[in-house]
Scaffold this motif. Structure first.
Motif, mmCIF file in Angstrom:
data_model
loop_
_atom_site.group_PDB
_atom_site.id
_atom_site.type_symbol
_atom_site.label_atom_id
_atom_site.label_comp_id
_atom_site.label_asym_id
_atom_site.label_seq_id
_atom_site.Cartn_x
_atom_site.Cartn_y
_atom_site.Cartn_z
ATOM 1 N N SER A 187 34.754 44.810 24.594
ATOM 2 C CA SER A 187 35.752 44.129 23.758
ATOM 3 C C SER A 187 37.122 44.341 24.406
ATOM 4 N N GLU A 188 38.076 44.865 23.620
ATOM 5 C CA GLU A 188 39.433 45.081 24.153
ATOM 6 C C GLU A 188 39.426 45.999 25.376
ATOM 7 N N GLU A 189 38.509 47.003 25.370
ATOM 8 C CA GLU A 189 38.500 47.958 26.499
ATOM 9 C C GLU A 189 38.109 47.256 27.802
ATOM 10 N N LEU A 190 37.237 46.242 27.719
ATOM 11 C CA LEU A 190 36.858 45.508 28.930
ATOM 12 C C LEU A 190 38.021 44.635 29.407
ATOM 13 N N ILE A 191 38.763 44.073 28.464
ATOM 14 C CA ILE A 191 39.969 43.303 28.833
ATOM 15 C C ILE A 191 40.933 44.206 29.598
ATOM 16 N N ASP A 192 41.120 45.437 29.112
ATOM 17 C CA ASP A 192 42.010 46.411 29.791
ATOM 18 C C ASP A 192 41.501 46.728 31.195
ATOM 19 N N GLU A 193 40.190 46.927 31.316
ATOM 20 C CA GLU A 193 39.611 47.255 32.632
ATOM 21 C C GLU A 193 39.819 46.110 33.626
ATOM 22 N N ILE A 194 39.651 44.866 33.139
ATOM 23 C CA ILE A 194 39.856 43.706 34.023
ATOM 24 C C ILE A 194 41.323 43.624 34.433
ATOM 25 N N GLN A 195 42.223 43.911 33.486
ATOM 26 C CA GLN A 195 43.666 43.925 33.813
ATOM 27 C C GLN A 195 43.982 44.943 34.898
ATOM 28 N N LYS A 196 43.218 46.029 34.917
ATOM 29 C CA LYS A 196 43.447 47.094 35.910
ATOM 30 C C LYS A 196 42.704 46.821 37.216
ATOM 31 N N GLY A 197 41.991 45.666 37.275
ATOM 32 C CA GLY A 197 41.381 45.296 38.557
ATOM 33 C C GLY A 197 39.872 45.233 38.593
ATOM 34 N N ARG A 198 39.203 45.476 37.469
ATOM 35 C CA ARG A 198 37.730 45.408 37.491
ATOM 36 C C ARG A 198 37.267 43.956 37.647
ATOM 37 N N MET A 199 36.485 43.681 38.702
ATOM 38 C CA MET A 199 36.045 42.300 38.970
ATOM 39 C C MET A 199 34.598 42.271 39.469
ATOM 40 N N LEU A 208 44.657 37.342 30.620
ATOM 41 C CA LEU A 208 44.026 37.579 31.923
ATOM 42 C C LEU A 208 44.082 36.343 32.827
ATOM 43 N N GLY A 209 44.703 35.272 32.318
ATOM 44 C CA GLY A 209 44.715 33.989 33.035
ATOM 45 C C GLY A 209 45.170 34.078 34.480
ATOM 46 N N LYS A 210 46.257 34.817 34.720
ATOM 47 C CA LYS A 210 46.799 34.889 36.095
ATOM 48 C C LYS A 210 45.848 35.623 37.040
ATOM 49 N N LEU A 211 45.073 36.550 36.490
ATOM 50 C CA LEU A 211 44.107 37.289 37.305
ATOM 51 C C LEU A 211 42.829 36.487 37.524
ATOM 52 N N LEU A 212 42.331 35.889 36.437
ATOM 53 C CA LEU A 212 41.020 35.226 36.486
ATOM 54 C C LEU A 212 41.094 33.790 36.987
ATOM 55 N N GLY A 213 42.189 33.098 36.666
ATOM 56 C CA GLY A 213 42.330 31.682 37.030
ATOM 57 C C GLY A 213 42.116 31.404 38.505
ATOM 58 N N GLY A 219 38.582 31.474 39.617
ATOM 59 C CA GLY A 219 37.650 30.580 38.934
ATOM 60 C C GLY A 219 36.805 31.283 37.880
ATOM 61 N N LEU A 220 37.329 32.388 37.333
ATOM 62 C CA LEU A 220 36.548 33.184 36.380
ATOM 63 C C LEU A 220 37.037 33.074 34.940
ATOM 64 N N MET A 221 38.117 32.328 34.710
ATOM 65 C CA MET A 221 38.675 32.239 33.357
ATOM 66 C C MET A 221 37.718 31.478 32.446
ATOM 67 N N PRO A 222 37.300 32.086 31.325
ATOM 68 C CA PRO A 222 36.404 31.370 30.404
ATOM 69 C C PRO A 222 37.050 30.082 29.892
ATOM 70 N N SER A 223 36.225 29.038 29.756
ATOM 71 C CA SER A 223 36.734 27.767 29.228
ATOM 72 C C SER A 223 35.627 27.062 28.448
#
Length: 237
Positions: A96-108, A126-131, A134-138
């Motif tokens: 949940s939120e903890e995974l969002i934090d991990e992705i913000q810190k570079g988890r890919m 997370l748009g700027k990181l994932l966009g 090509g990983l941003m959910p849509s």
């Protein structure tokens, strides 16, 4: 101009300047896959669209009947019971939120990210990181959904998301060069039908411009688009 290796020059000499019948092209694609690793089979398609206009954009998914030949690692961001549902459905990473934090810190360490609609306001940051990856959910890509079990199963089985780039070209991996030409053709036919079915409303004039296939490190082989579009899937395997 970058220097062309002797290996690639030799492979290019095998490819004639003509529109190949799809099955002939795919047999040649396999023949020109000589790298030391298992290469992907790639399609590069120029469409008659200008994606700077919203009614000429193409972004959709294709379910490749023969799979992608790749192991797809799926991550899911959800809340409450949906976290357990994703885990039970075979997601590789769930949070949940903890995974969002991990992705913000570079988890890919995933190939596909699925999110439930209720967490999208948080995922948006997370748009700027994932966009760019090509990983941003849509919703269009089938990666924003409450049907987590269905989405996870589809992406693991060979569902791919793709889009036309800003020049109107679609680049899609549609299998591995270890596949038979017949299996590659089944996947390529599914891709062509998906692109036809999702023709943007603003696309005017000739929709299909050029259609090339290649192995990752191999030369481009031009396909006869009309022959591919006229092909019945029973013929394709």
């Amino acid at each position: 101009m970058p220097k062309i290796s002797r290996r690639l020059q030799g492979l290019q000499a095998k490819v004639e300047e003509k529109d190949y019948h799809p099955l002939e092209a795919l047999a040649l694609l396999k023949e020109t896959a000589t790298a030391k690793f298992t290469e992907a089979a790639e399609a590069h398609i120029r469409l008659g669209i200008d994606p700077k206009y919203t009614d000429q954009q193409l972004r959709t998914t294709v379910a490749l009947p023969k799979g992608t030949g790749q192991i797809v690692r799926v991550a899911v961001i959800a809340r409450g019971e949906k976290v357990n549902e994703a885990s039970n459905a075979g997601a590789d990473i769930v949070g949940s939120e903890e995974l969002i934090d991990e992705i913000q810190k570079g988890r890919m360490d995933f190939d596909k990210l699925i999110a439930t609609p209720d967490v999208m306001p948080q995922v948006a940051k997370l748009g700027k990181l994932l966009g760019p990856r090509g990983l941003m959910p849509s919703p269009k890509g089938g990666t924003v959904t409450f049907d987590l079990a269905g989405a996870i199963a589809e992406f693991k089985a060979g569902k791919l998301e793709f889009r036309a780039d800003r020049t109107g070209i679609v680049h899609v991996m549609f299998g591995k060069t270890t596949f038979s030409p017949e299996d590659l053709l089944v996947n390529l036919k599914a891709l062509q039908e998906t692109i036809d079915r999702n023709r943007p409303s603003g696309a005017k004039g000739r929709y299909w411009r050029t259609f090339y296939v290649s192995a990752t490190m191999g030369p481009s082989i031009k396909i006869d688009v009309t022959a591919l579009r006229d092909l019945k899937l029973s013929e394709a395997g």
